[in-house]
Design an enzyme around this catalytic site. Structure first.
Site, mmCIF file in Angstrom:
data_model
loop_
_atom_site.group_PDB
_atom_site.id
_atom_site.type_symbol
_atom_site.label_atom_id
_atom_site.label_comp_id
_atom_site.label_asym_id
_atom_site.label_seq_id
_atom_site.Cartn_x
_atom_site.Cartn_y
_atom_site.Cartn_z
ATOM 1 N N TYR A 144 -82.510 13.963 67.165
ATOM 2 C CA TYR A 144 -81.141 14.118 67.668
ATOM 3 C C TYR A 144 -80.550 15.367 67.010
ATOM 4 O O TYR A 144 -80.657 15.532 65.789
ATOM 5 C CB TYR A 144 -80.295 12.894 67.308
ATOM 6 C CG TYR A 144 -78.828 13.012 67.639
ATOM 7 C CD1 TYR A 144 -77.881 13.113 66.621
ATOM 8 C CD2 TYR A 144 -78.373 13.006 68.960
ATOM 9 C CE1 TYR A 144 -76.522 13.221 66.911
ATOM 10 C CE2 TYR A 144 -77.020 13.112 69.255
ATOM 11 C CZ TYR A 144 -76.098 13.213 68.236
ATOM 12 O OH TYR A 144 -74.758 13.316 68.528
ATOM 13 N N ASP A 239 -83.640 22.064 62.333
ATOM 14 C CA ASP A 239 -82.335 21.406 62.287
ATOM 15 C C ASP A 239 -82.258 20.633 60.967
ATOM 16 O O ASP A 239 -82.773 19.522 60.862
ATOM 17 C CB ASP A 239 -82.157 20.489 63.495
ATOM 18 C CG ASP A 239 -80.836 19.747 63.420
ATOM 19 O OD1 ASP A 239 -80.523 18.981 64.364
ATOM 20 O OD2 ASP A 239 -80.105 19.911 62.423
ATOM 21 N N LYS A 267 -73.020 18.296 57.285
ATOM 22 C CA LYS A 267 -72.944 17.164 56.344
ATOM 23 C C LYS A 267 -72.681 17.605 54.900
ATOM 24 O O LYS A 267 -71.566 17.949 54.531
ATOM 25 C CB LYS A 267 -74.209 16.309 56.488
ATOM 26 C CG LYS A 267 -74.328 15.682 57.913
ATOM 27 C CD LYS A 267 -75.526 14.810 58.058
ATOM 28 C CE LYS A 267 -75.802 14.447 59.512
ATOM 29 N NZ LYS A 267 -75.058 13.291 59.994
#
Ligand code: KE4
Length: 429
Positions: A144, A239, A267
């Site tokens: 994802y 990613d 994050k």
């Protein structure tokens, strides 16, 4: 466990927010309960509005590697507030965070700050397409990368066929250039790149997958992606929104010794505030506006408050020994879970990369999304509910990871293991 106020708030939320939450997974639908509403947090704990305390392994989905309300992060935020909250103009803080990230991740020679992981990956793909002049991209089932249209393809939509929209509202044409292949399947990626490599703008991959549960790369998988993209003139995008500064200070790329062309982050580099970033080779990044023609922009990109939180976080985690200590705690947890499950006779697969871990209810290896989906999802839901009842706050989905922070100590890790042992015995039937 009293949940009166959470239930009241959830009812209220459902009137004004779709599903009562601002991000779907928080609704806890896949584990069959209503979400608890969090009132505050400190260290390794979150406290819900009914006064229940939980040991937190979600960590806001990764950012809280220092635990909640770390004094240095809070101090940095309150200090920068004396200067203001947002100027929409360059500040010294953006340079400071950029230089810290570049010092940690050498493949990132230049970096652009954005406001989320989705923005980072969406921009990285536009950049790869702009730089190569190619449209087609490859991602992997179960990975994802945020909710940008071009990445919302149905998993496993066939190896050779191009993307089928993974969500209503995504036009077929938007995913017509997206191929989704099985993760860790070296043969398939070699075959597809052999046939179509010259048309591929980029391969985007979670170097350690954390969105199908935790699935580590098999030996040679990441190297193969690097070799194939170099051979075909495609770009390799790591990613690292989740793995960046999580699995190591230099991210997964420092663990596996691979230098991608572009990396995306999020994050942890925001220290709990909204920050994403993408960066990589200078000759590639120089294509980004206003230096180059590939457009990308953002009102709050590089926001000074978010930069301050990110800088304070990185200053703490770059201290010598930080990751060794975190590793020890994470190993204590996963080894404990594994041994208690064995004693009780329940089949689980537990894996860990740094302080990012995953647990599946299966006795088989989990190497890709198909394997993950074959694990006992019902048992996971029962495990989740049992752990919540015992004050352990896990991600409410089998297809997520758990995160250990520096605020978790052995006492609470052992409490977690004891709770898991009780739940294993309970759900074993
Ligand atoms: P955000 O747009 O949510 O900041 O980042 C998207 C993203 C990109 N890349 C990776 C590897 C990611 O894990 C994410 C987001 N992670 C999820 C948790 N699996 C965020 C939680 C949520 O969606 O609420």
């Amino acid at each position: 466990m009293k949940q009166t106020d959470s239930k009241k708030l959830f009812k209220q939320a459902l009137n004004v927010i779709p599903g009562g939450v601002n991000s779907p997974v928080r609704a806890c639908r896949s584990v069959g309960i209503d979400p608890v509403f969090i009132d505050h947090a400190f260290g390794c704990f979150v406290y819900d509005v009914d006064g229940n305390r939980y040991i937190d392994y979600v960590g806001s989905w990764g950012p809280m590697i220092l635990g909640h309300r770390h004094p240095q992060v809070i101090k940095a935020i309150s200090t920068v507030l004396e200067r203001g909250t947002s100027f929409g103009a360059p500040t010294d803080l953006e340079i400071e965070l950029a230089e810290m990230v570049i010092a940690a991740i050498p493949s990132m020679e230049m970096i652009r700050m954005v406001n989320s992981g989705t923005e980072a990956t969406m921009s990285a793909i536009r950049l790869a397409r702009g730089f190569t002049g190619r449209d087609r991209i490859i991602k992997f089932d179960g990975c994802y990368h945020g909710h940008a249209d071009t990445l919302l393809v149905q998993a496993g939509s066939g190896v050779a066929t191009l993307g089928i929209p993974g969500s209503p509202g995504v036009p077929e044409s938007f995913v017509a250039h997206t191929l989704s292949l099985p993760y860790n399947d070296i043969e398939t990626i070699q075959k597809v790149m052999g046939e179509q490599g010259e048309k591929i703008a980029c391969i985007i991959v979670e170097p350690v997958a954390g969105n199908m549960g935790l699935v580590a790369p098999v030996d040679g998988f990441l190297n193969t992606l690097r070799e194939l993209t170099e051979k075909t003139g495609s770009l390799l995008i790591f990613d690292e929104v989740m793995t960046g500064f999580r699995v190591a200070y230099g991210g997964a790329q420092s663990l596996y010794g691979i230098s991608p062309d572009i990396s995306t982050l999020g994050k942890i580099i925001g220290g709990g505030l909204p920050v994403g970033a993408y960066g990589g080779r200078r000759d590639v990044m120089e294509h980004i506006a206003p230096q180059g023609p590939v457009y990308q922009a953002g009102t709050l990109s590089g926001n000074p408050v978010a930069m301050a939180a990110g800088i304070a976080t990185l200053k703490e985690i770059r201290q010598p020994g930080f990751y060794d200590a975190l590793d020890e705690k994470s190993e204590r947890l996963t080894a404990g879970l594994r041994s208690r499950a064995e004693q009780i006779g329940i089949e689980i697969t537990v894996d860990r990369v740094g302080s990012m871990a995953g647990l599946f209810f299966t006795g088989s290896e989990v190497k890709n999304f198909e394997d993950a989906k074959k694990s006992d999802l019902e048992m996971f839901s029962a495990y989740y509910r049992g752990m919540l009842q015992r004050g352990i706050y896990l991600a409410p989905s089998q297809f997520e990871a758990l995160f250990v922070s520096s605020a978790h100590n052995n006492e609470y890790i052992d409490q977690t293991i004891r709770a898991a042992a009780e739940v294993f015995a309970e759900i074993k039937g």
